[in-house]
Write a protein that holds these residues in place. Structure first.
Motif, mmCIF file in Angstrom:
data_model
loop_
_atom_site.group_PDB
_atom_site.id
_atom_site.type_symbol
_atom_site.label_atom_id
_atom_site.label_comp_id
_atom_site.label_asym_id
_atom_site.label_seq_id
_atom_site.Cartn_x
_atom_site.Cartn_y
_atom_site.Cartn_z
ATOM 1 N N LYS A 10 -8.106 -5.857 -1.978
ATOM 2 C CA LYS A 10 -8.231 -6.873 -0.934
ATOM 3 C C LYS A 10 -9.063 -8.048 -1.431
ATOM 4 O O LYS A 10 -9.476 -8.082 -2.597
ATOM 5 C CB LYS A 10 -8.876 -6.257 0.308
ATOM 6 C CG LYS A 10 -10.278 -5.730 0.042
ATOM 7 C CD LYS A 10 -10.922 -5.176 1.296
ATOM 8 C CE LYS A 10 -12.384 -4.839 1.038
ATOM 9 N NZ LYS A 10 -13.108 -4.460 2.247
ATOM 10 N N SER B 94 -4.617 -6.287 3.036
ATOM 11 C CA SER B 94 -4.940 -5.489 1.858
ATOM 12 C C SER B 94 -3.679 -4.813 1.352
ATOM 13 O O SER B 94 -2.701 -4.660 2.084
ATOM 14 C CB SER B 94 -6.021 -4.450 2.177
ATOM 15 O OG SER B 94 -5.547 -3.526 3.134
ATOM 16 N N THR C 270 -2.353 -1.301 -0.032
ATOM 17 C CA THR C 270 -2.704 0.122 -0.146
ATOM 18 C C THR C 270 -1.689 0.862 -1.004
ATOM 19 O O THR C 270 -1.667 2.080 -1.039
ATOM 20 C CB THR C 270 -2.788 0.771 1.249
ATOM 21 O OG1 THR C 270 -1.548 0.549 1.931
ATOM 22 C CG2 THR C 270 -3.927 0.168 2.054
ATOM 23 N N GLU D 150 -11.735 -3.892 -5.206
ATOM 24 C CA GLU D 150 -11.102 -2.593 -5.118
ATOM 25 C C GLU D 150 -11.918 -1.683 -4.228
ATOM 26 O O GLU D 150 -13.138 -1.583 -4.376
ATOM 27 C CB GLU D 150 -11.022 -1.940 -6.503
ATOM 28 C CG GLU D 150 -9.780 -2.341 -7.242
ATOM 29 C CD GLU D 150 -9.573 -1.536 -8.498
ATOM 30 O OE1 GLU D 150 -9.642 -2.150 -9.558
ATOM 31 O OE2 GLU D 150 -9.331 -0.321 -8.414
ATOM 32 N N SER E 239 -7.650 4.079 -6.725
ATOM 33 C CA SER E 239 -8.300 3.321 -5.657
ATOM 34 C C SER E 239 -7.450 3.402 -4.395
ATOM 35 O O SER E 239 -6.257 3.702 -4.446
ATOM 36 C CB SER E 239 -8.472 1.858 -6.066
ATOM 37 O OG SER E 239 -9.397 1.759 -7.131
ATOM 38 N N SER E 240 -8.073 3.114 -3.257
ATOM 39 C CA SER E 240 -7.331 3.237 -2.004
ATOM 40 C C SER E 240 -6.790 1.902 -1.514
ATOM 41 O O SER E 240 -5.822 1.876 -0.756
ATOM 42 C CB SER E 240 -8.227 3.849 -0.919
ATOM 43 O OG SER E 240 -9.355 3.019 -0.686
ATOM 44 N N ALA E 241 -7.392 0.798 -1.946
ATOM 45 C CA ALA E 241 -6.924 -0.510 -1.462
ATOM 46 C C ALA E 241 -7.423 -1.630 -2.359
ATOM 47 O O ALA E 241 -8.457 -1.507 -3.021
ATOM 48 C CB ALA E 241 -7.409 -0.747 -0.030
ATOM 49 N N LEU F 174 -2.245 1.683 -8.430
ATOM 50 C CA LEU F 174 -3.544 1.716 -7.745
ATOM 51 C C LEU F 174 -4.586 2.474 -8.556
ATOM 52 O O LEU F 174 -5.788 2.268 -8.383
ATOM 53 C CB LEU F 174 -3.404 2.352 -6.362
ATOM 54 C CG LEU F 174 -3.136 1.397 -5.211
ATOM 55 C CD1 LEU F 174 -3.017 2.167 -3.912
ATOM 56 C CD2 LEU F 174 -4.233 0.351 -5.091
#
Lengths: 80, 165
Positions: free
Chosen positions: B66, B129, B131, B163, B62-64, B59
């Motif tokens: 999608k 998404s 995570t 992102e 970044s948090s997610a 990641l």
């Protein structure tokens, strides 16, 4: 992309063989990365790709445009 | 820092997974990273299906991840068809893997030729998404070759993701 040395191959740690030297039956259910074959996806993720020289978790493994790819994805995220 | 991603392809009944594919050439064999000229598709028949996934391997702060969008650019030759399971509405959930076939695919959506709305799901949903590390749903694609085809057509398959910082 770097060329593999086929005359004196060094198997990456955890790899079980080379894809071009294995039958489809031998590769059944395995994980191929840069020509090296692994038993599990986890093994593959921990191993340097023998063609690119990078771990799959390294951003450079995305190719020569890796910075532009990441920035474009981030830009789309910040637009929201 | 940002996420690290790649495209993986799945071939054979196993399936055998090829991580970080270097091309998506269609042909008359079920294999990843093929040389198209070595496996020509006879007019009036189909390529083998391609079964691929988008994977996040890191990641990178970044948090997610999608909003997966897949489309092609370039021009199909003659009256060739480009079919897929990707769709922007009435998404039926994640495709279950079956051995890639050169018979007519059961997935018959037309692949868009410009950036669409979100058309490939994560965990079976277009609003899904990632995570953490993980993969998208399968993207299934197949080219149908018509008698008017000119050999050597080149298309680009585009994958876009967003992102969340």
């Amino acid at each position: 992309m770097a060329q593999k040395d086929t005359s004196e191959r060094q198997l990456p740690e955890l790899a079980i063989g080379w894809a071009d030297e294995m039958t489809d039956e031998e590769k059944f259910g395995k994980f191929i990365s840069g020509g090296a074959v692994y038993d599990t996806q986890e093994d593959e993720l921990q191993s340097v790709n023998p063609e690119t020289g990078f771990l799959p978790t390294d951003p450079q493994s995305m190719g020569e445009n890796w910075e532009a790819i990441q920035q474009a994805a981030l830009d789309r995220g910040s637009e929201e | 820092m940002a996420a690290t991603v790649r495209i993986n392809e799945y071939n054979g009944a196993g399936p055998t997974t090829t991580n970080g594919i270097s091309n998506s050439n269609f042909g008359s064999t079920d294999a990843a990273n093929i040389t198209a000229s070595s496996f020509p598709i006879t007019s009036g028949t189909n390529s083998f299906e391609k079964w691929q996934k988008f994977e996040v391997t890191a990641l990178g702060g970044s948090s997610a991840i999608k909003d997966l969008k897949v489309w092609y650019t370039g021009t199909l030759s003659g009256s060739d068809t480009f079919k897929t399971n990707a769709r922007t509405s009435s998404y039926p959930g994640a495709a279950s893997f079956t051995t890639p076939t050169a018979s007519a695919s059961t997935y018959t959506q037309t692949m868009p030729s410009a950036a669409p709305a979100v058309n490939l799901g994560i965990a079976g949903s277009l609003t899904g998404s990632l995570t953490g590390t993980g993969t998208s749903d399968y993207l299934v694609m197949q080219i149908g070759v018509n008698s008017g085809t000119v050999a050597g057509t080149t298309l680009t398959i585009n994958w876009r993701y967003t992102e969340v910082a």
